[in-house]
Motif scaffolding. Structure first.
Motif, PDB file in Angstrom:
ATOM      1  N   SER A  70       0.838  -1.199   0.000  1.00 45.13           N
ATOM      2  CA  SER A  70       0.000   0.000   0.000  1.00 45.13           C
ATOM      3  C   SER A  70       0.867   1.240   0.000  1.00 45.13           C
ATOM      4  N   GLU A  71       0.465   2.237  -0.784  1.00 40.93           N
ATOM      5  CA  GLU A  71       1.176   3.515  -0.733  1.00 40.93           C
ATOM      6  C   GLU A  71       1.060   4.067   0.673  1.00 40.93           C
ATOM      7  N   SER A  72       2.071   4.779   1.099  1.00 41.49           N
ATOM      8  CA  SER A  72       2.191   5.195   2.491  1.00 41.49           C
ATOM      9  C   SER A  72       0.922   5.839   3.014  1.00 41.49           C
ATOM     10  N   THR A  73       0.420   5.319   4.145  1.00 41.20           N
ATOM     11  CA  THR A  73      -0.768   5.927   4.764  1.00 41.20           C
ATOM     12  C   THR A  73      -0.409   7.220   5.471  1.00 41.20           C
ATOM     13  N   ASP A  74       0.883   7.574   5.501  1.00 39.08           N
ATOM     14  CA  ASP A  74       1.289   8.865   6.053  1.00 39.08           C
ATOM     15  C   ASP A  74       1.112   9.980   5.027  1.00 39.08           C
ATOM     16  N   ALA A  75       0.775   9.580   3.789  1.00 36.82           N
ATOM     17  CA  ALA A  75       0.601  10.584   2.736  1.00 36.82           C
ATOM     18  C   ALA A  75      -0.618  11.458   3.021  1.00 36.82           C
ATOM     19  N   LYS A  76      -0.592  12.683   2.549  1.00 34.77           N
ATOM     20  CA  LYS A  76      -1.686  13.628   2.744  1.00 34.77           C
ATOM     21  C   LYS A  76      -2.125  14.161   1.395  1.00 34.77           C
ATOM     22  N   MET A 134       0.116  16.762  -0.255  1.00 34.97           N
ATOM     23  CA  MET A 134       1.458  16.458  -0.726  1.00 34.97           C
ATOM     24  C   MET A 134       1.675  17.031  -2.120  1.00 34.97           C
ATOM     25  N   SER A 135       2.889  17.503  -2.373  1.00 35.26           N
ATOM     26  CA  SER A 135       3.205  18.059  -3.681  1.00 35.26           C
ATOM     27  C   SER A 135       3.254  16.949  -4.724  1.00 35.26           C
ATOM     28  N   GLY A 136       3.245  17.358  -5.988  1.00 38.26           N
ATOM     29  CA  GLY A 136       3.316  16.369  -7.053  1.00 38.26           C
ATOM     30  C   GLY A 136       4.568  15.532  -6.981  1.00 38.26           C
ATOM     31  N   ASP A 137       5.700  16.151  -6.657  1.00 40.22           N
ATOM     32  CA  ASP A 137       6.953  15.411  -6.544  1.00 40.22           C
ATOM     33  C   ASP A 137       6.901  14.401  -5.408  1.00 40.22           C
ATOM     34  N   ALA A 138       6.296  14.796  -4.265  1.00 37.18           N
ATOM     35  CA  ALA A 138       6.211  13.877  -3.125  1.00 37.18           C
ATOM     36  C   ALA A 138       5.310  12.689  -3.444  1.00 37.18           C
ATOM     37  N   LEU A 139       4.208  12.937  -4.137  1.00 39.21           N
ATOM     38  CA  LEU A 139       3.313  11.845  -4.518  1.00 39.21           C
ATOM     39  C   LEU A 139       4.006  10.893  -5.485  1.00 39.21           C
ATOM     40  N   LYS A 140       4.781  11.459  -6.412  1.00 34.06           N
ATOM     41  CA  LYS A 140       5.515  10.611  -7.363  1.00 34.06           C
ATOM     42  C   LYS A 140       6.537   9.754  -6.631  1.00 34.06           C
ATOM     43  N   ARG A 141       7.226  10.343  -5.642  1.00 36.18           N
ATOM     44  CA  ARG A 141       8.209   9.572  -4.884  1.00 36.18           C
ATOM     45  C   ARG A 141       7.538   8.439  -4.118  1.00 36.18           C
ATOM     46  N   ALA A 142       6.339   8.724  -3.568  1.00 34.52           N
ATOM     47  CA  ALA A 142       5.616   7.682  -2.834  1.00 34.52           C
ATOM     48  C   ALA A 142       5.227   6.538  -3.754  1.00 34.52           C
ATOM     49  N   LYS A 143       4.775   6.866  -4.962  1.00 32.79           N
ATOM     50  CA  LYS A 143       4.411   5.816  -5.925  1.00 32.79           C
ATOM     51  C   LYS A 143       5.648   5.040  -6.379  1.00 32.79           C
ATOM     52  N   ASP A 144       6.749   5.749  -6.597  1.00 31.19           N
ATOM     53  CA  ASP A 144       7.981   5.078  -7.015  1.00 31.19           C
ATOM     54  C   ASP A 144       8.478   4.126  -5.932  1.00 31.19           C
ATOM     55  N   GLU A 145       8.355   4.531  -4.671  1.00 35.18           N
ATOM     56  CA  GLU A 145       8.797   3.669  -3.581  1.00 35.18           C
ATOM     57  C   GLU A 145       7.921   2.426  -3.482  1.00 35.18           C
TER      58      GLU A 145
END
Length: 464
Positions: free
Chosen positions: A391-397, A400-411
């Motif tokens: 699951s993509e991080s449940t700490d995400a909000k 979150m910026s576009g770059d942060a969301l992309k990093r979460a998906k990449d991880e």
């Protein structure tokens, strides 16, 4: 449509679920806004049909909708097809595209000339020996009776199911408007997953959801798998919080009209297992989920927290639950050395390892699988056939910026790819705020999240 639909003009059509759309013809965009998907599609088809009529031939349209991308053909009369016409070669060009094939002549071993149709061979005249009287020409042998097939080998039933028309996206709207369209590949895959989770299987099945690290999404995974399997299969399903002391499954699900837990069920196990016990009596000990159609067996919520579930108590509880349910989905604590954890594994038919896309959760999941594999036998087999749910991080909000969301998906992608060679299946789940806090409800999830959890449940059910 006998005329080939050419790639010119380039036409792209977008259909959105919010009643908007867009048709782009050779770079010129036409925005559409209407009351619903059907009205958007009608306006889009009007624009496309007018273009086809001006050209006097069908046109090809690339479509995009929430279900994916596809291609349709629209004629000047407004007829729609999802298959491009077959290109035909004009008669005057056939000679240019035809190659004469000369049949191979078998090797000649006796040097006897082979007659040709132009020069048919003339048989030698028949001669009759003078010493024998002339005989009448013998009648040809009677034809062998035709072989009859056994009626056992014949059936008039059609074994292949009829493919139902599309219900999603452009194809679905067109089908509702009277154009029978085949479903897209995405819709066919979803139908296959639904068929898989809707099956019934002989005997009860136990699913264990494990990860030795807290915050790895174990409880949401238990809830979602239970909800989907119960909703689609109709099988009696219970989610059991097998934490050795106090778990959180009861906090994330509906509470019934009582406070009973697994310890109360264990205390009443003799009565529940008696021949005179009735199926409805189990409701005294479990908490029914009214929308998602499964029951919850809570862990002990004693404030003192002075009781740890033993292996023998797991035996009793599992014996009771398999008497009343076809499917048991077990939540677990974080200690793989605990007696109740190890006994749970002994009863498990399918192992599920949830992990959020954070490196320490992923490492804990790897160590959990490694521990089971090192024990050999049934435990190792479960590890090899496990389903990992990332699951993509449940700490995400949402902020979150576009770059942060992309990093979460990449991880999430990196972790999923890392597990893929070691287990039977890996499924990724997108971030959804409905899974972060409070009671979890399947209907509260976004459509993309529901689809991902359906795929996860199908992967689990394939292990049954």
């Amino acid at each position: 449509m006998e005329t080939q639909a050419l790639d010119f003009p380039k036409i792209d059509a977008v259909l959105r679920t919010n009643g908007t759309g867009e048709v782009t013809i050779n770079g010129t965009s036409h925005a559409i806004e209407a009351a619903d998907e059907a009205a958007v599609l009608k306006q889009a088809l009007t624009l496309i049909t007018e273009t086809a009529a001006q050209l006097g031939r069908p046109v090809k349209v690339s479509t995009t909708d929430p279900d994916g991308q596809g291609t349709i053909i629209v004629s000047p009369e407004g007829t729609v097809s999802d298959t491009a016409p077959v290109k035909t070669i004009p008669l005057r060009q056939k000679a240019e595209h035809t190659t004469e094939l000369t049949p191979a002549v078998p090797a000649d071993t006796d040097k006897t000339p082979v007659p040709t149709p132009a020069e048919p061979a003339t048989p030698a005249p028949a001669t009759t020996p003078k010493t024998e009287p002339s005989r009448a020409t013998p009648e040809p042998p009677a034809a062998a009776p035709s072989e009859r097939k056994s009626l056992k080998d014949t059936s008039f039933l059609v074994s292949a199911p009829v493919l139902e028309p599309a219900t999603r996206g452009w194809r679905g709207v067109l089908s509702r408007l009277g154009f029978r369209m085949d479903p897209s590949a995405e819709e066919l895959a979803e139908r296959d997953d639904i068929r898989t989770v809707s099956q019934h299987w002989p005997g009860p099945r136990t699913v264990a959801v494990v990860n030795r690290k807290g915050g790895a999404n174990k409880t949401p995974t238990v809830v979602m798998l239970s909800a989907i399997l119960a909703r689609y299969s109709g099988a009696a399903t219970v989610a059991w919080d097998n934490n050795e002391s106090q778990g959180t499954l009861g906090w994330r699900t509906e509470k019934g009209a009582h406070d009973r837990s697994v310890l109360d069920l264990i205390d009443s196990s003799q009565a529940l297992l008696s021949p005179s016990a009735q199926a409805a009596e189990i409701a005294r000990y479990v908490h029914h989920q009214t929308a998602d159609k499964f029951d919850v067996l809570r862990s002990d919520e004693n404030d003192e927290g002075d009781h740890e579930v033993t292996a023998e108590e797991v035996d009793l509880a599992h014996q009771v639950l398999t008497r009343y349910y076809r499917l048991i989905v077990m939540d677990s604590g974080n200690t793989s050395r605990a007696a109740n954890w190890r006994r749970m594994i002994d009863y498990t038919n399918q192992l599920v390892v949830p992990v959020t896309a954070i490196e320490d959760r992923a490492e804990a999941a790897r160590l959990t699988l490694q521990t089971l594999e090192s024990r050999g036998g049934h435990h190792a087999e479960l590890a090899r056939n496990a389903v990992v749910i990332v699951s993509e991080s449940t700490d995400a909000k949402r902020s979150m910026s576009g770059d942060a969301l992309k990093r979460a998906k990449d991880e999430a992608r990196r972790i999923a790819e890392g597990f893929t060679p070691h287990v039977r299946a890996v499924v990724r789940i997108p971030y959804d705020p409905a899974l972060v806090n409070g009671p979890i409800r399947y209907d509260a999830l976004q459509p993309a999240t529901q689809r991902a959890w359906l795929a996860a449940a199908a992967a689990v059910a394939r292990g049954f």
